[in-house]
Design an enzyme around this catalytic site. Structure first.
Site, short mmCIF file in Angstrom:
data_model
loop_
_atom_site.label_atom_id
_atom_site.label_comp_id
_atom_site.label_asym_id
_atom_site.label_seq_id
_atom_site.Cartn_x
_atom_site.Cartn_y
_atom_site.Cartn_z
N LYS A 181 0.88 -1.18 0.00
CA LYS A 181 0.00 0.00 0.00
C LYS A 181 0.91 1.22 0.00
O LYS A 181 1.45 1.61 1.03
CB LYS A 181 -0.88 -0.01 1.25
CG LYS A 181 -2.23 0.66 1.11
CD LYS A 181 -2.19 2.13 0.75
CE LYS A 181 -1.86 3.04 1.91
NZ LYS A 181 -1.62 4.44 1.50
N GLU B 286 9.71 1.69 10.76
CA GLU B 286 10.77 2.70 10.53
C GLU B 286 10.07 4.04 10.55
O GLU B 286 9.32 4.38 9.63
CB GLU B 286 11.47 2.45 9.21
CG GLU B 286 12.36 1.25 9.28
CD GLU B 286 13.10 0.95 8.00
OE1 GLU B 286 12.95 1.71 7.04
OE2 GLU B 286 13.80 -0.06 7.97
N GLU C 297 9.67 16.80 14.52
CA GLU C 297 10.15 16.52 13.16
C GLU C 297 9.42 17.45 12.18
O GLU C 297 8.21 17.34 12.00
CB GLU C 297 9.86 15.05 12.79
CG GLU C 297 10.46 14.66 11.46
CD GLU C 297 10.09 13.24 11.03
OE1 GLU C 297 8.91 12.86 11.15
OE2 GLU C 297 11.00 12.52 10.56
#
Ligand code: NAD
Length: 511
Positions: free
Chosen positions: A198, A273, A404
């Site tokens: 996906k 990750e 981030e």
């Protein structure tokens, strides 16, 4: 493309080639690839795939439903017994063929990826080739994938073997989609798993090229399947599907948490990750020129949309002024432009939503009292361009130092000594990478061992060696990729214990 950006005409030739490659996506809605065939969407819902360069619609993709995921998962489950039985040497041959075809179509992949993601061609042409190297590396490991360890004991022989876990789900982000997809899918196929992929809804194009290339190379029907669509719908259904035994996910930390919840009912094995806010620490004894190159490269390459980017710069106070001035000079000169221009160093950000997020930190920096030394603005016009930005005078507790941003935005701070540098570097929820610059070997080692991150580079930018473990600690991930580590995830390990028939077997109920 904003009028204010200097355009060299160099991109025109690439734009012409890219347009030809994109032609095929222009007509019908891009559907799915299931059981070796292109399959249209069944939900009737479509998503616009928007160009980062000018905000126009590149094409439309089908918004995959739970039914589409079910069909793909069933195809993967049906194909699994044959694929796992195929000798590793045969899988090696086929996966090398995938690599050959990627090399043949590397230019097409790179051009399409640039238009789809806004990433600059200078990086994407390398990323396409990296994709082929991932296939070659894991192809060569396929024959040994089932191997294990020999662990003899006094009266028993123990040995382990590995077998593929089954059909797996691979969910990828939009920042370097082609390379990341190969990085997850190649080891899964080498291990003998079948795959439902996906891809990210903001960058769907090269995933379809990869699925087609993989099938063309001789990977049997159903071994590789692709369902386009939204994370909350198609992605969710994939992580909940009982036929899918493991979910390999690359993306944001908060999405990782959602996937863990979604997969809990079916006890899904997960590999994450996730995000990063990685420190680069420059001591006053470092090779300043090399450190400068690396610092600038590791945050302003790939539009700063890079999980391993060194987005927190910690400079020793003795060299702070000089070093920051040099960084600032570089940042001012970074060439922002059309992603297909070979001179471009920073292209547009992927999507309006991400552009708005990155932009919001320009205000946050001001509100928090940091200095916006370079950049800090968006570039007027069509497309999602922002100025490469440098925040200075920042504190480690500020949001610009902790969150981030995932854009070409660097937050610089100072430290006094080794202890303070380490404390600042570790005072964060993430733990993906760390970079240390010093000529003092002992200090480099002490820092490397003290940093709470999965990957440390001393006197180097991110330099990837495929057998080495790749992954993060803390909120940056669970599990490791690379070399044999990838097989640990995609395979079950079985221990077999055989007696020499010399030990005493306990006996119960004996008269
Ligand atoms: P994202 O988490 O928003 O999306 C990633 C993928 O997950 C997409 O395909 C999306 O559709 C899907 N998704 C979203 N919600 C889902 C759900 N509930 N269930 C299943 N799937 C779902 O991430 P992004 O914005 O596409 O990518 C940027 C992030 O990826 C950054 O945080 C970056 O650091 C991270 N990243 C990490 C690495 C690494 O190796 N650690 C590498 C590249 C990117």
């Amino acid at each position: 493309m904003p009028d204010s950006l200097p355009t060299t005409e160099k991109y025109l030739e690439n734009a012409e080639k890219a347009a030809k490659h994109l032609e095929r996506f222009k007509g019908d809605v891009l559907g799915h690839f299931i059981n070796g065939k292109h399959v249209p969407g069944t939900s009737g819902k479509v998503l616009d795939n928007i160009s980062p360069i000018d905000g126009s619609v590149i094409n439309q993709i089908a918004s995959g439903s739970a039914d589409n995921i079910d069909a793909a998962a069933k195809a993967a489950a049906n194909a699994f017994p044959e694929w796992r039985k195929m000798p590793g040497s045969e899988r090696r041959r086929i996966l090398h063929k995938v690599a050959d075809l990627i090399v043949e179509r590397a230019e097409e992949i790179a051009l399409v990826e640039c238009v789809d993601t806004g990433q600059a061609l200078r990086f994407m042409s390398k990323a396409a080739i990296r994709g082929s190297e991932n296939y070659r590396f894991f192809a060569d490991k396929a024959p040994e994938a089932t191997g294990g360890l020999s662990m003899p004991a006094q009266q028993h022989m123990n040995y382990s073997v590995r077998s593929p876990i089954g059909p797996v789900g691979v969910i990828t982000p939009w920042n370097t989609p082609f390379m990341l997809s190969t990085w997850k899918i190649a080891p899964a196929l080498a291990a003998g798993c079948t795959v439902v992929h996906k891809p990210a809804e903001w960058s769907p194009l090269t995933a379809m090229l990869l699925a087609e290339i993989t099938a063309e190379a001789g990977v049997p029907d159903g071994v590789i399947n692709l369902v386009n669509g939204l994370g909350e719908e198609a992605g969710k259904a994939l992580t909940e599907h009982p036929d899918i035994k493991a979910a390999a996910f690359v993306g944001e930390s908060s999405t990782g948490s959602a996937i863990m919840r979604q997969g809990s009912e079916t006890l899904k094995r997960v590999h994450f990750e996730l995000g990063g806010k990685n420190p680069v620490i420059v001591f006053d004894d470092s090779d300043m020129d090399r450190a400068l190159d690396a610092v600038v490269f590791m945050i302003y390459s790939l539009n700063g949309e890079r999980c391993t980017s060194s987005s927190r710069l910690l400079v020793q106070e003795t060299i702070h002024e000089e070093f920051i001035e040099r960084v600032a000079e570089r940042v001012k000169n970074i060439r922002v432009g059309h992603p297909l221009d070979p001179d471009t160093e920073v292209g547009p950000l992927i999507h309006k939503r991400h552009f708005d997020k990155v932009k919001s930190y320009f205000d946050v920096a001001g509100e928090e009292g940091a200095e916006i030394k370079v950049g800090g603005s968006t570039i007027d016009g069509d497309g999602f361009f922002v100025e490469p930005t440098l925040f200075t005078q920042a504190g480690n507790k500020m949001r610009i130092a902790q969150e981030e941003i995932f854009g070409p935005v660097l937050t610089a701070m100072t430290f006094k000594d080794e202890a303070e540098a380490l404390a600042m570097a570790n005072d964060i929820g993430y733990g993906l990478t760390g970079y240390v610059w010093t000529k003092d070997t002992g200090r480099g080692l002490r820092m490397a061992h003290g940093l709470e991150a999965g990957m440390i580079w001393v006197n180097s930018e991110n330099n990837r060696h495929l057998p080495a473990p790749f992954g993060g600690m803390k909120a940056s991930g669970i599990g490791r990729d690379g070399g044999d580590y990838s097989f640990d995830f995609y395979m079950e390990t079985k221990n077999i214990c055989v007696a020499f028939d010399t030990h005493k077997v306990p006996s119960l109920g004996k008269q």
